[in-house]
Design a protein around this motif. Structure first.
Motif, PDB file in Angstrom:
ATOM      1  N   GLY A  10       0.807  -1.203   0.000  1.00 47.04           N
ATOM      2  CA  GLY A  10       0.000   0.000   0.000  1.00 47.04           C
ATOM      3  C   GLY A  10       0.840   1.252   0.000  1.00 47.04           C
ATOM      4  O   GLY A  10       1.841   1.368  -0.720  1.00 47.04           O
ATOM      5  N   GLN A  11       0.471   2.209   0.851  1.00 51.17           N
ATOM      6  CA  GLN A  11       1.151   3.505   0.855  1.00 51.17           C
ATOM      7  C   GLN A  11       2.583   3.431   1.381  1.00 51.17           C
ATOM      8  O   GLN A  11       3.350   4.382   1.229  1.00 51.17           O
ATOM      9  N   ASN A  12       2.959   2.290   1.985  1.00 53.26           N
ATOM     10  CA  ASN A  12       4.323   2.134   2.500  1.00 53.26           C
ATOM     11  C   ASN A  12       5.250   1.449   1.503  1.00 53.26           C
ATOM     12  O   ASN A  12       6.351   1.044   1.869  1.00 53.26           O
ATOM     13  N   TRP A  13       4.824   1.332   0.255  1.00 55.72           N
ATOM     14  CA  TRP A  13       5.602   0.523  -0.686  1.00 55.72           C
ATOM     15  C   TRP A  13       6.986   1.100  -0.966  1.00 55.72           C
ATOM     16  O   TRP A  13       7.955   0.356  -1.154  1.00 55.72           O
ATOM     17  N   GLN A  14       7.115   2.440  -0.974  1.00 53.07           N
ATOM     18  CA  GLN A  14       8.428   3.020  -1.261  1.00 53.07           C
ATOM     19  C   GLN A  14       9.419   2.750  -0.131  1.00 53.07           C
ATOM     20  O   GLN A  14      10.595   2.496  -0.374  1.00 53.07           O
ATOM     21  N   GLU A  15       8.920   2.806   1.108  1.00 51.71           N
ATOM     22  CA  GLU A  15       9.772   2.464   2.246  1.00 51.71           C
ATOM     23  C   GLU A  15      10.243   1.017   2.143  1.00 51.71           C
ATOM     24  O   GLU A  15      11.402   0.696   2.426  1.00 51.71           O
ATOM     25  N   GLN A  16       9.341   0.138   1.730  1.00 51.62           N
ATOM     26  CA  GLN A  16       9.701  -1.270   1.579  1.00 51.62           C
ATOM     27  C   GLN A  16      10.652  -1.481   0.402  1.00 51.62           C
ATOM     28  O   GLN A  16      11.479  -2.401   0.424  1.00 51.62           O
TER      29      GLN A  16
END
Length: 411
Positions: A10-16
């Motif tokens: 979701g919205q945390n994909w860039q952090e991942q």
């Protein structure tokens, strides 16, 4: 199943994505070039209802969570599985020409060997691969780091050698076999099933070969709550004997009635013969059987309450389940170390902080590790600060339900 990172995180994909890049670098440093290598992910799990009911063919309610283990893997023609993790830099190797159980130098080796052996036994293709992993499922946290690792390995074998054909239920059974037979931990099927299936899932293990699975809608924020797991600082690492005592004590009661599992015993008949059962087994066995009957029923009723949108009734059931685990299942501290009671302290502190709202209970296998709390959003910051003062700043995890189980990931 294959998903992309945006769908998975979701919205945390860039952090991942940054985390995935660290995994890629670890793979390159360990195994060289990464051509044909791809990513796989398997989630941890949180038990919502049914504490120690699965191993006696009972019912449970569980959810996959957003904390996962990720591995980068590639197929090889060496006939050897090589695996290294970011957290434990030793290189584990398993030669696939000898998959008999043995005394292993690490738990990862035992699990890999057991998974490959059972895959072969079931007719699936198995071959060598290199893999580098990084996990956010804390070891000893009650979030089932071992089950997440097992499902990751099965998912890798499924996609690299079997066109992704190993279904979630079969994957869970393969993982459980490896943990029971090769690792020596007598777990039920709850942990592996929750990790392999994904979402919030009601499971009925009356017939473990054909478990009945139903996904249940559960949007906590819609009710104004967060789901928290608090790490009280204890580790599950040396508690195998404590876990292992529960299934046989329950089964001893079942055996009194000529049955193999408590799910086969009539509850009214059990209570009608309570004194005789107590004399034939033990007081603790009887208490644990009492817990089974109630928590098996509660797991089913919790799922029904959630489906009906009756959240206040659900919270009442969580409290009842937690009380039963303390009083009758007795898995809130290790009997050999009664001075260390982080779980009991965490529950007592949480009840004080919640002031009659929300609910809390022991989480997972118990004896040490984590508790689970349902915290009103308007109390969340105060609750986190309260537990942090006792158990440390990083002790409270806010969990999100993950809809996917073990998957291949496209960046």
């Amino acid at each position: 199943m294959t998903v992309d990172m945006k769908e998975l995180y979701g919205q945390n994909w860039q952090e991942q994505a940054e985390r995935y890049e660290k995994i890629r670098r670890g793979f390159l440093e360990t195994f060289g070039a990464d051509e044909s290598a791809t990513f796989f992910s398997a989630p941890g799990r949180t038990e919502i209802g049914g504490n120690h009911t699965d191993h006696n063919h009972g019912r449970v309610l569980a959810a996959a969570i957003d904390l996962d283990i990720v591995g980068m893997a590639r197929k090889t023609d060496t006939g050897i599985v090589r695996l290294r993790s970011f957290e434990y830099p030793r290189l584990d190797t398993v030669e696939l020409n000898d998959l008999q159980p043995r005394r292993e130098t690490s738990g990862s080796q035992a699990l890999i060997r057991g998974i490959c052996a059972q895959c072969q036994k079931l007719g699936y293709q198995v071959g060598g691969f290199d893999c580098y992993t990084m996990t956010r499922v804390l070891k000893g946290s009650g979030l089932s780091s071992s089950a997440a690792f097992e499902i990751l390995v099965v998912t890798i074998i499924s996609h690299l050698y079997n066109d992704g054909s190993i279904d979630p239920v079969t994957a869970a059974k393969i993982a459980q076999y490896a943990e029971n037979v090769y690792f020596g931990k007598p777990s039920g099927l709850l942990d592996q099933m929750a990790s392999s299936v994904g979402s919030v899932t009601a499971m009925d293990f009356a017939d473990p070969e054909k478990p009945v699975i139903e996904k249940v809608g559960f949007d906590l924020r819609a009710y104004g709550y967060s789901l928290c797991v608090v790490d009280t600082g204890g580790s599950h690492a040396d508690l195998t004997e404590d876990y292992a005592s529960i299934p046989p004590e329950m089964k001893a009661v079942a055996k009194f009635f000529g049955k193999n599992y408590l799910r086969e015993v009539d509850e009214a008949t059990f209570y009608a013969n309570l004194d005789d059962v107590r004399r034939a087994t033990s007081d603790r066995s009887v208490l644990r059987a009492m817990h089974f009957f109630d928590d098996d029923r509660l797991a089913y009723e919790e799922a029904q309450a959630l489906k009906e949108g009756n959240f206040s009734t659900f919270l009442d059931m969580v409290r009842a389940s937690g009380k039963s685990s303390i009083q009758r299942l007795q898995n809130v501290y290790a009997p050999a170390n009664p001075q260390e009671q982080g779980i009991t302290l965490g529950i007592s502190l949480s009840e004080r902080l919640l002031q009659g709202r929300g609910a809390c209970r022991v989480h997972g296998g118990g004896f040490a590790g984590t508790i689970q709390s349902y915290v009103p959003l308007d109390m969340l910051e105060e609750y986190q600060e309260g537990v942090a003062r006792v158990f440390g700043q990083a002790s409270c995890y806010i969990l999100t339900v993950r809809t996917q189980g073990g998957v291949q990931v496209e960046q």
